[in-house]
Design a protein around this motif. Structure first.
Motif, PDB file in Angstrom:
ATOM      1  N   ILE A   1       0.836  -1.203   0.000  1.00 37.04           N
ATOM      2  CA  ILE A   1       0.000   0.000   0.000  1.00 37.04           C
ATOM      3  C   ILE A   1       0.873   1.255   0.000  1.00 37.04           C
ATOM      4  O   ILE A   1       0.576   2.234  -0.682  1.00 37.04           O
ATOM      5  N   LEU A   2       1.968   1.150   0.734  1.00 36.16           N
ATOM      6  CA  LEU A   2       2.861   2.309   0.771  1.00 36.16           C
ATOM      7  C   LEU A   2       3.429   2.572  -0.622  1.00 36.16           C
ATOM      8  O   LEU A   2       3.550   3.711  -1.072  1.00 36.16           O
ATOM      9  N   TYR A   3       3.749   1.494  -1.296  1.00 32.59           N
ATOM     10  CA  TYR A   3       4.254   1.620  -2.662  1.00 32.59           C
ATOM     11  C   TYR A   3       3.228   2.312  -3.535  1.00 32.59           C
ATOM     12  O   TYR A   3       3.542   3.199  -4.324  1.00 32.59           O
TER      13      TYR A   3
ATOM     14  N   GLY B   1       2.314   5.866  -1.219  1.00 33.04           N
ATOM     15  CA  GLY B   1       3.411   6.688  -0.732  1.00 33.04           C
ATOM     16  C   GLY B   1       3.086   7.449   0.538  1.00 33.04           C
ATOM     17  O   GLY B   1       3.694   8.465   0.840  1.00 33.04           O
ATOM     18  N   ASP B   2       2.116   6.978   1.280  1.00 29.89           N
ATOM     19  CA  ASP B   2       1.720   7.682   2.501  1.00 29.89           C
ATOM     20  C   ASP B   2       1.750   6.679   3.645  1.00 29.89           C
ATOM     21  O   ASP B   2       0.965   5.722   3.669  1.00 29.89           O
ATOM     22  N   GLN B   3       2.677   6.905   4.574  1.00 33.77           N
ATOM     23  CA  GLN B   3       2.894   5.912   5.627  1.00 33.77           C
ATOM     24  C   GLN B   3       1.682   5.658   6.499  1.00 33.77           C
ATOM     25  O   GLN B   3       1.277   4.522   6.714  1.00 33.77           O
ATOM     26  N   SER B   4       1.122   6.750   7.016  1.00 33.17           N
ATOM     27  CA  SER B   4       0.029   6.524   7.979  1.00 33.17           C
ATOM     28  C   SER B   4      -1.192   5.961   7.267  1.00 33.17           C
ATOM     29  O   SER B   4      -1.916   5.107   7.813  1.00 33.17           O
TER      30      SER B   4
ATOM     31  N   GLN C   1       8.146   8.440  -6.765  1.00 29.91           N
ATOM     32  CA  GLN C   1       6.833   8.296  -6.149  1.00 29.91           C
ATOM     33  C   GLN C   1       5.812   9.193  -6.835  1.00 29.91           C
ATOM     34  O   GLN C   1       4.703   8.778  -7.153  1.00 29.91           O
ATOM     35  N   ARG C   2       6.216  10.422  -7.031  1.00 26.10           N
ATOM     36  CA  ARG C   2       5.277  11.354  -7.662  1.00 26.10           C
ATOM     37  C   ARG C   2       4.978  10.945  -9.099  1.00 26.10           C
ATOM     38  O   ARG C   2       3.845  11.021  -9.563  1.00 26.10           O
ATOM     39  N   ALA C   3       6.035  10.510  -9.768  1.00 21.90           N
ATOM     40  CA  ALA C   3       5.841  10.071 -11.148  1.00 21.90           C
ATOM     41  C   ALA C   3       4.904   8.872 -11.188  1.00 21.90           C
ATOM     42  O   ALA C   3       3.996   8.791 -12.016  1.00 21.90           O
TER      43      ALA C   3
ATOM     44  N   MET D   1      12.559   1.792  -5.410  1.00 23.45           N
ATOM     45  CA  MET D   1      11.841   2.815  -4.651  1.00 23.45           C
ATOM     46  C   MET D   1      11.902   2.458  -3.175  1.00 23.45           C
ATOM     47  O   MET D   1      11.290   1.478  -2.740  1.00 23.45           O
ATOM     48  N   PRO D   2      12.702   3.203  -2.432  1.00 24.27           N
ATOM     49  CA  PRO D   2      12.913   2.784  -1.052  1.00 24.27           C
ATOM     50  C   PRO D   2      11.650   3.000  -0.240  1.00 24.27           C
ATOM     51  O   PRO D   2      10.991   4.011  -0.373  1.00 24.27           O
ATOM     52  N   LEU D   3      11.367   2.014   0.558  1.00 25.98           N
ATOM     53  CA  LEU D   3      10.133   2.090   1.339  1.00 25.98           C
ATOM     54  C   LEU D   3      10.479   1.894   2.803  1.00 25.98           C
ATOM     55  O   LEU D   3      11.269   1.026   3.149  1.00 25.98           O
ATOM     56  N   THR D   4       9.911   2.729   3.628  1.00 29.44           N
ATOM     57  CA  THR D   4      10.124   2.549   5.060  1.00 29.44           C
ATOM     58  C   THR D   4       9.331   1.347   5.531  1.00 29.44           C
ATOM     59  O   THR D   4       8.268   1.042   4.983  1.00 29.44           O
ATOM     60  N   SER D   5       9.860   0.697   6.512  1.00 28.21           N
ATOM     61  CA  SER D   5       9.110  -0.410   7.114  1.00 28.21           C
ATOM     62  C   SER D   5       7.978   0.170   7.937  1.00 28.21           C
ATOM     63  O   SER D   5       8.030   1.336   8.343  1.00 28.21           O
ATOM     64  N   PRO D   6       6.995  -0.634   8.178  1.00 27.75           N
ATOM     65  CA  PRO D   6       5.915  -0.137   9.028  1.00 27.75           C
ATOM     66  C   PRO D   6       6.464   0.216  10.408  1.00 27.75           C
ATOM     67  O   PRO D   6       7.332  -0.469  10.927  1.00 27.75           O
TER      68      PRO D   6
END
Lengths: 201, 391
Positions: free
Chosen positions: A55-57, A60-63, A142-144, B49-54
């Motif tokens: 989902i983050l991929y 791009g929004d952590q919360s 991410q934006r792209a 694309m680097p992703l932070t872990s939860p």
């Protein structure tokens, strides 16, 4: 055989957070059906990071990713109780549910945009030199990525984030393999257009 | 052409995944190199694309939320025990339906035939089993109680009939103890305590009694068990007629035997002491006796009224008279004896109804009757069954 299942159940009982998944989806599904909190906890610990990353991929929004990933597990529980949940592939079901949640979210955002995404694509620097640049570059990608169609996003997420094969991706998206090939080609082309030519060497 | 480049791209992506270098791949497909180069590089950046872990806190929150949800579902879910009770419910239903069908199609004749059976008779176990079966499938507690009460009444009725016939049978029944002039009654059945009797009789107690009927109209008690307070037991019929200083009792029945100073009515000895007798008493005559118990337990008749059944061919009149006279005495129409005035009782009056207009024909019609001689007055049907043969 018996020893193996004993080991796997031992590992499973210990909680999958310590170890890589070595357990049977069916066993886990049984536990979910019975609302066994130990099993629920283990399934969550094991699969949450992947769902979250997916989902983050996509967003791009952590919360937001945390919330939606957590929702996906609640839906899994409900679906299993309603007997319309997954039969075998827990992770596949979760990713596909997350994908729907992402699509829902995107629809909401498009209908009522709170921020202009296209506004802020910055000029591209000479390349990542340090952490900051790396993050900056990731933001660029991410934006792209956000400019792609939902379908393109999904193919890229499944293939490059989840490491799905072409066939698995086709299966998850309920399309044939050739369609996926075409989509991923166009997705990369579009992404490349959005990012601009970057030389990583 | 397009398909080709899609396939080449896919092959390259797979190779990259296995660690191949972009340049090496491009060298392998020179004809697509220009097109592929930017795509593969983009693919690399898309992969990278680097992703932070939860975050740990986010994960904990989600976990707690999920387990909370599971707990709510567990509560909303019907508990396993209720499912256990549902299944036996269906099983019981199925059993009851099955049994009902089985009995309806195979055994109703037997069951209905057994409905008038008395203890000691062959069909009596059928009757009791059928009662148990019916009781077993009653789920509503209030209906169950009513039915249980009905069956206790039936026990009492059986005992009454046994006593009337003077048979010796083991019986058990529930009732209320009443003491009258030294004589104990349990729900209007006269009972006798012997040295062997286990248990005590106390006036007003509700008891479960086991005993034997005897030819004299008493139940000889074997055991008496006091029931817990609040138990529902049949009260039987009132036996006492209140009048003046003495407790007066009312007895309806048929004269079994006549001696100089006493007679036997329905197996009970009635002593004659300055007794007013209305009508002519004879063996087999239907009489109404009013009397009292002496302190030693003897029943002294004050008045004996012979019902004029002999002169009257219309048996129905007799019955209505009976009812009236009983009403006058504030008794109900069945006293504690042989139910002589009861059309449905074990004896006699059948011929009244069948051919009341023809009293001479009545006896030949009723072939079970074994009356002695007096066919005319026997037209009342008072003489009927085997107990007559005794005298």
């Amino acid at each position: 055989m018996r020893a193996q299942s004993a080991i796997s159940s031992f590992i499973f009982d210990r909680g999958a957070s310590f170890l890589m998944p070595v357990y049977d989806d069916r066993q886990a599904l049984n536990g979910l059906r019975n609302l066994d909190s130990q099993v629920i906890g283990a399934v969550y610990d094991q699969l949450y990071p992947e769902v979250y990353r997916y989902i983050l991929y996509r967003l791009g929004d952590q919360s937001l990713a945390e919330d939606l990933a957590s929702d996906a597990f609640v839906r899994l529980l409900e679906a299993v109780q309603d007997k319309c949940g997954p039969q075998t592939n827990l992770k596949g079901w979760l990713i596909s549910t997350a994908s729907h949640a992402v699509a829902d979210h995107l629809r909401r955002v498009y209908r009522r945009p709170t921020e202009m995404i296209t506004d802020s694509i910055p000029d591209l620097g000479p390349g990542p030199q340090n952490e900051f640049d790396l993050r900056e570059q990731s933001n660029t990608v991410q934006r792209a990525y956000a400019q792609l169609t939902v379908e393109q996003q999904e193919v890229l997420a499944l293939r490059f984030n989840q490491g799905y094969s072409l066939e698995e991706t086709a299966d998850a998206m309920k399309k044939n393999v050739n369609a996926i090939k075409a989509i991923q080609f166009r997705a990369l082309a579009a992404l490349q257009r959005q990012i601009g030519e970057v030389d990583y060497e | 052409m397009n398909n080709d480049i899609y396939d080449v791209l896919e092959t390259c992506l797979q190779s990259i995944e296995h660690g191949a270098k972009v340049d090496a791949l491009l060298a392998r497909y020179p004809q697509f190199a220009d097109e592929l180069r930017p795509l593969l590089k983009t693919a690399l950046s898309a992969r990278a694309m680097p992703l932070t872990s939860p975050s740990a806190s986010g994960m904990r929150r989600g976990r707690a939320n999920l387990l909370q949800k599971a707990a709510e579902m567990r509560e909303a879910k019907p508990a396993p025990r209720s499912r256990r009770s549902v299944i036996p419910m269906f099983q019981r239903l199925a059993i009851s339906l099955g049994l009902t069908f089985a009995l309806v199609f195979s055994g109703t004749g037997l069951v209905s035939a057994s409905s008038t059976a008395l203890p000691g008779e062959n069909l009596y176990p059928v009757k009791r089993t059928w009662e148990d079966v019916r009781l077993f499938f009653v789920f509503d507690p209030s209906i169950r109680m009513v039915r249980e009460n009905e069956y206790e009444q039936e026990r009492l009725h059986e005992a009454t009939e046994l006593l009337a016939e003077g048979r010796h049978e083991e019986i058990s029944f529930a009732g209320v103890v009443a003491e009258q002039n030294g004589q104990f009654y349990i729900s209007s059945l006269p009972v006798i305590l012997t040295a062997e009797t286990k248990g005590m009789l106390e006036n007003g107690a509700t008891v479960m009694a086991v005993g034997r009927t005897d030819a004299l109209g008493y139940v000889v008690l074997a055991t008496v068990e006091t029931l817990p307070p609040g138990s529902m037991v049949p009260l039987g019929r009132p036996i006492q007629v209140a009048s003046g200083e003495r407790d007066e009792f009312h007895l309806d029945g048929r004269i079994d035997s006549i001696r100089e100073f006493d007679l036997t009515v329905n197996g009970r000895v009635v002593y004659l002491e300055n007794t007013r007798i209305e009508g002519t008493i004879s063996v087999g005559a239907q009489v109404e006796v009013e009397g009292y118990f002496t302190s030693d337990g003897r029943f002294i008749a004050i008045k004996i009224e012979v019902e004029d059944s002999a002169s009257d061919d219309n048996g129905n009149d007799d019955n209505s008279n009976d009812v009236n006279s009983n009403d006058a005495n504030s008794n109900d129409d069945n006293s504690n004896d042989s139910n002589s005035n009861d059309d449905s009782s074990n004896d006699s009056n059948s011929n009244d109804d069948n051919n009341g207009s023809d009293d001479s024909g009545s006896n030949k019609d009723d072939d079970s009757n074994k009356d002695e001689g007096g066919s005319d007055d026997g037209g009342g049907g008072d003489d009927s069954d085997s107990s007559d043969g005794g005298d």
